[in-house]
Design a protein around this motif. Structure first.
Motif, PDB file in Angstrom:
ATOM      1  N   LEU A  88       0.832  -1.203   0.000  1.00  0.00           N
ATOM      2  CA  LEU A  88       0.000   0.000   0.000  1.00  0.00           C
ATOM      3  C   LEU A  88       0.868   1.256   0.000  1.00  0.00           C
ATOM      4  CD1 LEU A  88      -2.719   1.332  -0.014  1.00  0.00           C
ATOM      5  CD2 LEU A  88      -2.849   1.008   2.452  1.00  0.00           C
ATOM      6  N   LEU A  89       1.960   1.227   0.730  1.00  0.00           N
ATOM      7  CA  LEU A  89       2.882   2.354   0.754  1.00  0.00           C
ATOM      8  C   LEU A  89       3.434   2.614  -0.653  1.00  0.00           C
ATOM      9  CD1 LEU A  89       4.092   4.321   2.829  1.00  0.00           C
ATOM     10  CD2 LEU A  89       5.967   2.707   3.129  1.00  0.00           C
ATOM     11  N   GLY A  90       3.767   1.545  -1.371  1.00  0.00           N
ATOM     12  CA  GLY A  90       4.250   1.683  -2.744  1.00  0.00           C
ATOM     13  C   GLY A  90       3.197   2.270  -3.674  1.00  0.00           C
ATOM     14  N   LYS A  91       1.961   1.834  -3.500  1.00  0.00           N
ATOM     15  CA  LYS A  91       0.877   2.378  -4.325  1.00  0.00           C
ATOM     16  C   LYS A  91       0.672   3.856  -4.026  1.00  0.00           C
ATOM     17  CE  LYS A  91      -1.692  -1.903  -4.915  1.00  0.00           C
ATOM     18  NZ  LYS A  91      -2.950  -2.623  -4.621  1.00  0.00           N
ATOM     19  N   LEU A  92       0.735   4.220  -2.751  1.00  0.00           N
ATOM     20  CA  LEU A  92       0.589   5.625  -2.374  1.00  0.00           C
ATOM     21  C   LEU A  92       1.728   6.463  -2.959  1.00  0.00           C
ATOM     22  CD1 LEU A  92      -0.436   5.238   1.380  1.00  0.00           C
ATOM     23  CD2 LEU A  92      -1.900   6.034  -0.489  1.00  0.00           C
ATOM     24  N   TYR A  93       2.937   5.931  -2.885  1.00  0.00           N
ATOM     25  CA  TYR A  93       4.103   6.625  -3.425  1.00  0.00           C
ATOM     26  C   TYR A  93       3.951   6.837  -4.931  1.00  0.00           C
ATOM     27  CZ  TYR A  93       8.945   7.662  -4.606  1.00  0.00           C
ATOM     28  OH  TYR A  93      10.081   8.257  -5.087  1.00  0.00           O
ATOM     29  N   PRO A 118       5.614  12.417  -1.884  1.00  0.00           N
ATOM     30  CA  PRO A 118       5.020  11.282  -1.172  1.00  0.00           C
ATOM     31  C   PRO A 118       5.084  11.503   0.341  1.00  0.00           C
ATOM     32  CG  PRO A 118       7.166  10.688  -2.004  1.00  0.00           C
ATOM     33  CD  PRO A 118       6.871  12.072  -2.499  1.00  0.00           C
ATOM     34  N   GLU A 119       4.090  12.185   0.861  1.00  0.00           N
ATOM     35  CA  GLU A 119       4.050  12.473   2.285  1.00  0.00           C
ATOM     36  C   GLU A 119       2.605  12.617   2.726  1.00  0.00           C
ATOM     37  OE1 GLU A 119       6.296  16.067   2.486  1.00  0.00           O
ATOM     38  OE2 GLU A 119       4.681  17.292   1.722  1.00  0.00           O
ATOM     39  N   GLY A 120       2.404  12.781   3.994  1.00  0.00           N
ATOM     40  CA  GLY A 120       1.058  12.979   4.510  1.00  0.00           C
ATOM     41  C   GLY A 120       0.644  11.895   5.478  1.00  0.00           C
ATOM     42  N   LEU A 121      -0.583  11.996   5.917  1.00  0.00           N
ATOM     43  CA  LEU A 121      -1.118  11.099   6.937  1.00  0.00           C
ATOM     44  C   LEU A 121      -1.138   9.644   6.482  1.00  0.00           C
ATOM     45  CD1 LEU A 121      -2.292  10.934   9.758  1.00  0.00           C
ATOM     46  CD2 LEU A 121      -4.542  11.391   8.797  1.00  0.00           C
ATOM     47  N   GLU A 122      -1.508   9.408   5.226  1.00  0.00           N
ATOM     48  CA  GLU A 122      -1.564   8.021   4.727  1.00  0.00           C
ATOM     49  C   GLU A 122      -0.183   7.361   4.754  1.00  0.00           C
ATOM     50  OE1 GLU A 122      -5.021   7.661   1.470  1.00  0.00           O
ATOM     51  OE2 GLU A 122      -3.439   9.120   0.973  1.00  0.00           O
ATOM     52  N   GLY A 168       1.230   6.807  -6.743  1.00  0.00           N
ATOM     53  CA  GLY A 168       0.128   7.737  -7.014  1.00  0.00           C
ATOM     54  C   GLY A 168       0.527   9.184  -6.785  1.00  0.00           C
ATOM     55  N   ALA A 169       1.275   9.425  -5.711  1.00  0.00           N
ATOM     56  CA  ALA A 169       1.717  10.792  -5.419  1.00  0.00           C
ATOM     57  C   ALA A 169       2.681  11.285  -6.483  1.00  0.00           C
ATOM     58  CB  ALA A 169       2.371  10.848  -4.036  1.00  0.00           C
ATOM     59  N   LYS A 170       3.658  10.467  -6.852  1.00  0.00           N
ATOM     60  CA  LYS A 170       4.633  10.868  -7.866  1.00  0.00           C
ATOM     61  C   LYS A 170       3.964  11.103  -9.220  1.00  0.00           C
ATOM     62  CE  LYS A 170       8.679  11.174  -6.057  1.00  0.00           C
ATOM     63  NZ  LYS A 170       9.360  12.463  -6.085  1.00  0.00           N
ATOM     64  N   ARG A 171       3.013  10.258  -9.539  1.00  0.00           N
ATOM     65  CA  ARG A 171       2.296  10.386 -10.806  1.00  0.00           C
ATOM     66  C   ARG A 171       1.498  11.692 -10.857  1.00  0.00           C
ATOM     67  NH1 ARG A 171      -1.518   5.682 -13.325  1.00  0.00           N
ATOM     68  NH2 ARG A 171      -0.728   5.960 -15.429  1.00  0.00           N
ATOM     69  N   ALA A 172       0.987  12.108  -9.691  1.00  0.00           N
ATOM     70  CA  ALA A 172       0.210  13.349  -9.610  1.00  0.00           C
ATOM     71  C   ALA A 172       1.110  14.566  -9.411  1.00  0.00           C
ATOM     72  CB  ALA A 172      -0.794  13.251  -8.466  1.00  0.00           C
ATOM     73  N   GLY A 173       2.417  14.361  -9.356  1.00  0.00           N
ATOM     74  CA  GLY A 173       3.347  15.469  -9.199  1.00  0.00           C
ATOM     75  C   GLY A 173       3.444  15.981  -7.775  1.00  0.00           C
ATOM     76  N   ARG A 174       3.035  15.161  -6.819  1.00  0.00           N
ATOM     77  CA  ARG A 174       3.098  15.559  -5.403  1.00  0.00           C
ATOM     78  C   ARG A 174       4.240  14.822  -4.707  1.00  0.00           C
ATOM     79  NH1 ARG A 174      -1.008  13.247  -2.801  1.00  0.00           N
ATOM     80  NH2 ARG A 174      -1.733  12.042  -4.558  1.00  0.00           N
TER      81      ARG A 174
END
Length: 94
Positions: free
Chosen positions: A38-43, A53-57, A45-51
């Motif tokens: 899940l951490l990899g998916k979040l990472y 990889p940080e935050g509560l999740e 997704g964040a990189k793909r959106a140009g953000r």
């Protein structure tokens, strides 16, 4: 004779506890793998959106991984089988 039976029961109980510990460790390791996934998916997704990889999740998944690692360490520290039974504890009945 009762002493021998008591020792056999103790060793058997300890072996069963050891197996249960390994099953619990495997379950914790599976939870770690799921959190990493899940951490990899979040990472991604964040990189793909140009953000970044940080935050509560992200913090929550990292906390879960640390918690499961700590639990594994606790489980393994209770499973010390060395020094439990010695050669002189057994009697040759043959």
């Amino acid at each position: 004779m009762n002493e021998i039976i008591d020792k056999i029961c103790a060793v058997t109980k300890h072996a069963a506890t050891s197996v249960a510990t390994e099953v619990n460790v495997a379950a914790e390791e599976q939870k770690i793998r799921e959190a990493y996934q899940l951490l990899g998916k979040l990472y991604f997704g964040a990189k793909r959106a140009g953000r970044e990889p940080e935050g509560l999740e992200f913090a929550d998944q990292c906390r879960k991984i640390e918690m499961h690692m700590k639990r594994i360490k606790q489980l393994r520290s209770r499973k010390d089988v060395t020094g439990y039974a010695f050669e002189e504890d057994f009697e040759d009945l043959g």
